[in-house]
Scaffold this active site. Sequence first.
Site, mmCIF file in Angstrom:
data_model
loop_
_atom_site.group_PDB
_atom_site.id
_atom_site.type_symbol
_atom_site.label_atom_id
_atom_site.label_comp_id
_atom_site.label_asym_id
_atom_site.label_seq_id
_atom_site.Cartn_x
_atom_site.Cartn_y
_atom_site.Cartn_z
ATOM 1 N N ASP A 1 -1.209 -0.146 5.151
ATOM 2 C CA ASP A 1 -1.582 1.262 5.239
ATOM 3 C C ASP A 1 -0.958 1.901 6.483
ATOM 4 O OD1 ASP A 1 -3.236 3.609 4.367
ATOM 5 O OD2 ASP A 1 -4.124 3.277 6.348
ATOM 6 N N ASP B 1 0.853 -1.187 0.000
ATOM 7 C CA ASP B 1 0.000 0.000 0.000
ATOM 8 C C ASP B 1 0.885 1.231 0.000
ATOM 9 O OD1 ASP B 1 -2.383 1.403 -0.079
ATOM 10 O OD2 ASP B 1 -2.664 1.413 2.091
ATOM 11 N N GLY B 2 0.357 2.311 -0.518
ATOM 12 C CA GLY B 2 1.037 3.591 -0.507
ATOM 13 C C GLY B 2 0.127 4.628 0.113
ATOM 14 N N HIS C 1 -9.090 0.323 2.513
ATOM 15 C CA HIS C 1 -9.802 0.794 3.705
ATOM 16 C C HIS C 1 -11.135 0.081 3.874
ATOM 17 C CE1 HIS C 1 -6.703 3.826 3.849
ATOM 18 N NE2 HIS C 1 -6.952 4.104 2.591
ATOM 19 N N ASP D 1 -4.316 -2.283 -3.260
ATOM 20 C CA ASP D 1 -5.550 -1.534 -3.512
ATOM 21 C C ASP D 1 -5.343 -0.481 -4.601
ATOM 22 O OD1 ASP D 1 -4.104 0.466 -2.239
ATOM 23 O OD2 ASP D 1 -5.438 0.614 -0.516
#
Length: 145
Positions: free
Chosen positions: A134, A9-10, A124, A69
């Site tokens: 995250d 994730d970023g 999320h 994501d």
Amino acid sequence: MKTVEIFTDGACSGNPGPGGWGAVLRYGTIEKELSGGEPDTTNNRMELSGVIAALSALKEPCRVILTTDSRYVVDSITKGWVYGWQKRGWIKSDKKPALNVDLWEQLLPLLERHEVTFQWIKGHAGHPENERCDRLAVTAAAVFK
């Protein structure tokens, strides 16, 4: 060939702004967390950086199930867009320059080294590993605030 699960994730505070990325690598019961960031970046750069760092951490060619994501990462690869950009000298079909060329040039050789299957998941949304990545990304970005 070993099968490794990777989750990435970023995150970015502002876009551009301080950003971070997080990755979890899993081989059987062994897990490794990675994270990093930059003071002035974009979310898409951080998404790509997480994938690059995770694949670069593998010491031998592996079968990889990579869950993220990021539609930008998944669609660019699975729909072949990045290969078209590369073929056209990093120009998109709309004749505009492709973004993040430096990172794509790092990622493409890694995709040749490993057998990577991409899985997109909604961010999320309670996916445990995505939430974990995250947190890693947000923590890494906070260093630059």
